[in-house]
Design a protein around this motif. Structure first.
Motif, mmCIF file in Angstrom:
data_model
loop_
_atom_site.group_PDB
_atom_site.id
_atom_site.type_symbol
_atom_site.label_atom_id
_atom_site.label_comp_id
_atom_site.label_asym_id
_atom_site.label_seq_id
_atom_site.Cartn_x
_atom_site.Cartn_y
_atom_site.Cartn_z
ATOM 1 N N ARG A 85 0.830 -1.214 0.000
ATOM 2 C CA ARG A 85 0.000 0.000 0.000
ATOM 3 C C ARG A 85 0.860 1.258 0.000
ATOM 4 N NH1 ARG A 85 -3.412 -3.264 3.493
ATOM 5 N NH2 ARG A 85 -2.278 -2.519 5.307
ATOM 6 N N ALA A 86 2.050 1.167 0.601
ATOM 7 C CA ALA A 86 2.956 2.315 0.649
ATOM 8 C C ALA A 86 3.732 2.488 -0.651
ATOM 9 C CB ALA A 86 3.927 2.153 1.820
ATOM 10 N N GLY A 87 3.536 1.594 -1.619
ATOM 11 C CA GLY A 87 4.197 1.719 -2.917
ATOM 12 C C GLY A 87 5.658 1.368 -2.905
ATOM 13 N N LEU A 88 6.101 0.535 -1.953
ATOM 14 C CA LEU A 88 7.517 0.210 -1.849
ATOM 15 C C LEU A 88 7.908 -0.884 -2.831
ATOM 16 C CD1 LEU A 88 7.917 0.224 2.044
ATOM 17 C CD2 LEU A 88 8.193 2.124 0.427
ATOM 18 N N ALA A 89 9.213 -0.986 -3.055
ATOM 19 C CA ALA A 89 9.734 -2.010 -3.955
ATOM 20 C C ALA A 89 9.973 -3.327 -3.240
ATOM 21 C CB ALA A 89 11.035 -1.539 -4.593
ATOM 22 N N GLY A 90 10.211 -3.252 -1.934
ATOM 23 C CA GLY A 90 10.484 -4.494 -1.238
ATOM 24 C C GLY A 90 10.714 -4.311 0.245
ATOM 25 N N ILE A 91 10.990 -5.450 0.888
ATOM 26 C CA ILE A 91 11.231 -5.514 2.331
ATOM 27 C C ILE A 91 12.559 -6.233 2.544
ATOM 28 C CG2 ILE A 91 10.403 -6.410 4.538
ATOM 29 C CD1 ILE A 91 7.570 -6.447 3.297
ATOM 30 N N ALA A 92 13.407 -5.662 3.370
ATOM 31 C CA ALA A 92 14.678 -6.289 3.714
ATOM 32 C C ALA A 92 14.825 -6.284 5.228
ATOM 33 C CB ALA A 92 15.847 -5.550 3.058
ATOM 34 N N TRP A 93 15.637 -7.194 5.715
ATOM 35 C CA TRP A 93 15.870 -7.284 7.152
ATOM 36 C C TRP A 93 17.253 -7.871 7.406
ATOM 37 C CZ3 TRP A 93 12.356 -10.201 4.440
ATOM 38 C CH2 TRP A 93 12.616 -11.581 4.336
ATOM 39 N N GLU A 94 17.736 -7.653 8.610
ATOM 40 C CA GLU A 94 19.050 -8.171 8.975
ATOM 41 C C GLU A 94 18.978 -9.690 9.067
ATOM 42 O OE1 GLU A 94 21.646 -8.361 12.957
ATOM 43 O OE2 GLU A 94 21.218 -6.301 12.276
ATOM 44 N N ALA A 95 19.806 -10.383 8.282
ATOM 45 C CA ALA A 95 19.798 -11.844 8.282
ATOM 46 C C ALA A 95 20.100 -12.383 9.674
ATOM 47 C CB ALA A 95 20.834 -12.371 7.287
ATOM 48 N N GLY A 96 19.287 -13.326 10.112
ATOM 49 C CA GLY A 96 19.471 -13.933 11.421
ATOM 50 C C GLY A 96 18.876 -13.150 12.562
ATOM 51 N N GLY A 97 18.269 -11.988 12.273
ATOM 52 C CA GLY A 97 17.797 -11.140 13.355
ATOM 53 C C GLY A 97 16.328 -10.804 13.325
ATOM 54 N N VAL A 98 15.556 -11.424 12.418
ATOM 55 C CA VAL A 98 14.140 -11.104 12.267
ATOM 56 C C VAL A 98 13.342 -12.392 12.122
ATOM 57 C CG1 VAL A 98 12.425 -10.030 10.733
ATOM 58 C CG2 VAL A 98 14.526 -8.801 11.308
ATOM 59 N N ILE A 99 12.174 -12.430 12.751
ATOM 60 C CA ILE A 99 11.272 -13.572 12.663
ATOM 61 C C ILE A 99 10.313 -13.357 11.499
ATOM 62 C CG2 ILE A 99 9.367 -14.767 13.814
ATOM 63 C CD1 ILE A 99 10.806 -14.178 16.472
#
Length: 274
Positions: free
Chosen positions: A237-251
């Protein structure tokens, strides 16, 4: 076998961990704080109040609990002084001091109290390690511009985390469109969707990314950032291209649904390693 207590807040994660404990044949009980129902009904949760924390800890010990996992959202409860029992009153200076600080400081104090009772506190990934994806792109393909936005967002989240404020940021074309604070990720994404569309300098340039990571120095046994289906819907909905997160640090909750929704929305999902 070690008996485990699942201290369950709200949201999808507690039920996922309860199923994992049952699937693994782990002897366990579920506990919830009064006023914050976790939605789990098998086994029936033990209910407790912060004003009677010591009797609750004694209850865990009396039932052979040696290991504790804490999961789910709980707002800071209001302490009603007239309900505090004498033994819990001895802990109030520690709790009240921590209540005036950020979430990480408060949770560290809570972990310390449980450990004082001889209980081992473990993270959700100790119960269900598949919830924390390793490094790599899961869906889609981030561009070079997206990668630069991820790096910028990671810098912002690191600085934000040192102040014990939040665990997420939205960046587009190098500009910060949103920072996570107490209202959470979904509220930040609603703001970006409503207010930040015109802030991108180049309307044909990079659309932006949501990035999430633990706070620097955070005790990763509790309050790891989470990403679920609603996060993907909000990013779309926010028109973003993607989602990223710190590997090993997010559920990553409900991974199949998250990957399907991201694919349908044309979003990339990136478990990012610096």
């Amino acid at each position: 076998m070690t008996k485990t207590a699942l201290i369950a807040g709200q949201g999808a994660l507690p039920a996922i961990l309860a199923r994992a404990l049952a699937r693994n044949g782990t002897d366990h009980l579920v506990a919830e704080m009064e006023g914050f129902p976790c939605g789990i009904r098998a086994p029936e949760p033990v209910r407790f109040r912060i004003e009677r924390l010591v009797p609750f800890l004694d209850h865990l010990a009396d039932h052979g609990v040696e290991r504790v996992v804490m999961a789910g959202a709980i707002r800071r409860p209001r302490v009603e002084a007239e309900l505090v029992d004498p033994r819990t009153a001895t802990l109030l200076p520690r709790l009240i001091g921590a209540f005036g600080k950020g979430d990480d400081a408060l949770l560290r104090e809570v972990i310390g109290i449980f450990e004082d009772w001889g209980l081992t506190v473990v993270g959700a990934d100790a119960i269900a390690p598949e919830l924390v994806p390793p490094a790599g792109v899961l869906v889609g393909q981030p561009s070079d511009a997206d990668a630069r936005d991820v790096e910028r967002a990671a810098e912002l989240v690191s600085g934000l985390g040192r102040l014990d404020v939040g665990q997420g940021a939205v960046v587009a074309q190098g500009l910060c469109l949103g920072l996570e604070s107490l209202p959470g990720t979904d509220a930040m994404l609603r703001f970006v969707a409503a207010e930040a569309a015109d802030l991108r300098p180049d309307p044909n340039g990079a659309r932006g990314v949501l990035f999430k990571a633990p706070k620097p120095g955070q005790d990763r046994r509790i309050d790891l950032p989470t990403i679920g289906p609603e996060t993907v819907r909000g990013a779309a909905r926010a028109g973003l291209a993607g989602i990223a997160w710190e590997a090993g640090g997010v559920i990553l909750l409900q991974r199949e649904d998250v990957e399907r929704l991201a694919t349908e929305a044309g979003l990339f999902l990136w478990s990012w390693a610096p």
